[in-house]
Design a protein around this motif. Structure first.
Motif, PDB file in Angstrom:
ATOM      1  N   UNK A 162       0.867  -1.228  -0.081  1.00 42.24           N
ATOM      2  CA  UNK A 162       0.032   0.036   0.063  1.00 42.24           C
ATOM      3  C   UNK A 162       0.804   1.305  -0.113  1.00 42.24           C
ATOM      4  N   UNK A 163       1.959   1.357   0.760  1.00 35.62           N
ATOM      5  CA  UNK A 163       2.881   2.352   0.704  1.00 35.62           C
ATOM      6  C   UNK A 163       3.494   2.668  -0.599  1.00 35.62           C
ATOM      7  N   UNK A 164       3.761   1.571  -1.508  1.00 36.85           N
ATOM      8  CA  UNK A 164       4.594   1.742  -2.479  1.00 36.85           C
ATOM      9  C   UNK A 164       3.453   2.340  -3.507  1.00 36.85           C
ATOM     10  N   UNK A 165       2.255   1.615  -3.659  1.00 39.98           N
ATOM     11  CA  UNK A 165       1.201   2.599  -4.354  1.00 39.98           C
ATOM     12  C   UNK A 165       0.850   3.614  -4.008  1.00 39.98           C
ATOM     13  N   UNK A 166       0.685   4.123  -2.825  1.00 46.44           N
ATOM     14  CA  UNK A 166       0.603   5.558  -2.377  1.00 46.44           C
ATOM     15  C   UNK A 166       1.746   6.468  -2.694  1.00 46.44           C
ATOM     16  N   UNK A 167       2.848   5.818  -2.779  1.00 46.34           N
ATOM     17  CA  UNK A 167       3.966   6.837  -3.305  1.00 46.34           C
ATOM     18  C   UNK A 167       3.913   6.880  -4.699  1.00 46.34           C
ATOM     19  N   UNK A 168       3.695   5.802  -5.447  1.00 47.04           N
ATOM     20  CA  UNK A 168       3.536   6.020  -6.993  1.00 47.04           C
ATOM     21  C   UNK A 168       2.414   6.940  -7.377  1.00 47.04           C
ATOM     22  N   UNK A 169       1.622   6.850  -6.768  1.00 50.75           N
ATOM     23  CA  UNK A 169       0.176   7.643  -6.875  1.00 50.75           C
ATOM     24  C   UNK A 169       0.736   9.146  -6.677  1.00 50.75           C
ATOM     25  N   UNK A 170       1.260   9.473  -5.734  1.00 55.29           N
ATOM     26  CA  UNK A 170       1.808  10.755  -5.307  1.00 55.29           C
ATOM     27  C   UNK A 170       2.705  11.433  -6.098  1.00 55.29           C
ATOM     28  N   UNK A 171       3.518  10.464  -7.106  1.00 54.46           N
ATOM     29  CA  UNK A 171       4.372  10.908  -7.934  1.00 54.46           C
ATOM     30  C   UNK A 171       3.801  10.806  -9.410  1.00 54.46           C
ATOM     31  N   UNK A 172       2.404  10.649  -9.403  1.00 52.91           N
ATOM     32  CA  UNK A 172       1.828  10.917 -10.658  1.00 52.91           C
ATOM     33  C   UNK A 172       1.897   9.561 -11.776  1.00 52.91           C
ATOM     34  N   UNK A 173       2.568   8.612 -11.265  1.00 46.63           N
ATOM     35  CA  UNK A 173       2.721   7.246 -11.852  1.00 46.63           C
ATOM     36  C   UNK A 173       1.469   6.433 -12.192  1.00 46.63           C
ATOM     37  N   UNK A 174       0.530   6.643 -11.141  1.00 44.34           N
ATOM     38  CA  UNK A 174      -0.646   6.107 -11.308  1.00 44.34           C
ATOM     39  C   UNK A 174      -1.727   6.891 -10.870  1.00 44.34           C
ATOM     40  N   UNK A 218      11.346   9.289 -13.180  1.00 41.99           N
ATOM     41  CA  UNK A 218      11.101  10.104 -14.341  1.00 41.99           C
ATOM     42  C   UNK A 218      11.023   9.618 -15.554  1.00 41.99           C
ATOM     43  N   UNK A 219      11.963   8.594 -15.839  1.00 45.54           N
ATOM     44  CA  UNK A 219      12.010   8.003 -17.136  1.00 45.54           C
ATOM     45  C   UNK A 219      10.763   7.120 -17.191  1.00 45.54           C
ATOM     46  N   UNK A 220      10.442   6.252 -16.272  1.00 40.52           N
ATOM     47  CA  UNK A 220       8.952   5.551 -16.083  1.00 40.52           C
ATOM     48  C   UNK A 220       7.940   6.246 -16.430  1.00 40.52           C
ATOM     49  N   UNK A 221       7.741   7.405 -15.834  1.00 48.28           N
ATOM     50  CA  UNK A 221       6.576   8.305 -16.034  1.00 48.28           C
ATOM     51  C   UNK A 221       6.505   8.771 -17.201  1.00 48.28           C
ATOM     52  N   UNK A 222       7.662   9.130 -18.128  1.00 49.53           N
ATOM     53  CA  UNK A 222       7.604   9.634 -19.553  1.00 49.53           C
ATOM     54  C   UNK A 222       7.317   8.410 -20.493  1.00 49.53           C
TER      55      UNK A 222
END
Length: 314
Positions: free
Chosen positions: A20-32, A67-71
């Motif tokens: 859950x922590x990882x998903x929340x982190x990715x969500x906060x970074x705009x990946x999902x 950053x590369x993943x997001x792009x």
């Protein structure tokens, strides 16, 4: 599951294997991004989030930065191009790790001191130009600056030149480090220089001038190999027949009559070639260049020298 289904962050974690922590982190970074929120403000994600997070996890496991993943996810970068560039970067990292591992294994196997390990590391990490400079210096010393580029010396020089591939194995790197250290040994250089001088110099005193000839060490190895493998006594009559063939072959090779002078010269020549470091250099050279390991010279040379001595005394 229809397209309108939304998942809580806990349900998404169970489906993706992420915390859950990882998903929340990715969500906060705009990946999902959440598709909606509950009245209490809890995030809800659509079905596409499962596939998106699976791709994020894969790309992160492969070492791509956020950053590369997001792009890639936003299609700003083609996945194929990113994969190719990252694979090239991994190749470079693998090469560095291979070098480091080879140095550590070599140091562990030899019980090297800190200073010796540092020297190994320096030799292992030389650039291609630096490696060539080291070998040129070694062979320049061995060949005593001979300018001959087409004659016997040039051919021998080419045969002694290692060629480390752009993507060497750990065994090749380890062999390179050992060969480089051996090439820096002044005593080994001097011995190699004597061997080369004997090979490219003129025939024994009293011999007629001859064209470039086979190396008498190689001739000896080929002619006495069967006797060595059959454990023929070098002082036996059977050995005498082998010696007769050997001296006759060497007489033809150097343009000299089969006499005591030739026998003494051949014995001296073989004795000079008996240095075990010569076998070691040949073995390392083969491993670096990807050739089969050569047959060791020492057994044939030792047998021939003993047989020549026994013949001279009889």
């Amino acid at each position: 599951m229809d397209g309108g289904t939304l998942y809580s962050i806990g349900e998404l974690a169970r489906r993706t294997g992420l915390t859950i922590k990882t998903i929340r982190f990715y969500s906060d970074r705009g990946l999902v991004s959440p598709a909606d929120r509950t009245p209490a403000g809890h995030r809800r994600y659509g079905p596409d989030a499962v596939a998106r997070l699976a791709l994020v996890r894969t790309l992160r496991d492969l070492g791509l930065g956020l950053d590369t993943v997001r792009r890639v996810l936003d299609r700003d970068l083609p996945l194929g191009r990113v994969a190719a560039e990252h694979a090239a970067a991994l190749d470079a990292q693998i090469g560095i790790l291979r070098l480091r591992r080879a140095v550590l294994l070599a140091a562990a196997g030899s019980g090297a001191t800190f200073e010796e390990m540092e020297r190994m590391h320096q030799l292992a990490t030389l650039s291609e130009v630096e490696r060539q400079r080291l070998i040129d210096d070694f062979l320049g010393s061995v060949f005593d600056g001979r300018p001959d580029r087409t004659g016997p010396a040039a051919a021998v020089r080419r045969s002694l030149t290692p060629e480390l591939s752009d993507r060497p194995t750990e065994e090749q790197v380890t062999a390179w480090v050992e060969l480089a250290e051996l090439s820096l040994d002044p005593d080994f250089r001097a011995g190699m220089r004597r061997l080369v001088e004997d090979h490219v110099a003129g025939p024994p005193d009293g011999a007629a001038p001859a064209p470039p000839r086979p190396d008498v060490v190689a001739v000896t190895r080929d002619l006495v190999a069967a006797a060595v493998s059959s454990a023929v006594d070098p002082e036996s009559p059977q050995a005498g027949l082998v010696v007769a063939r050997l001296t006759a072959a060497c007489a033809r090779a150097v343009g000299h009559a089969d006499d005591a002078g030739l026998r003494d010269w051949l014995s001296d020549r073989l004795t000079a070639a008996a240095d075990p470091r010569w076998d070691r250099y040949g073995r390392l050279l083969a491993r670096i260049s990807g050739w089969p390991d050569p047959e060791p010279l020492a057994p044939a040379i030792d047998w021939a020298v003993r047989a020549l001595g026994a013949g001279a005394a009889s």
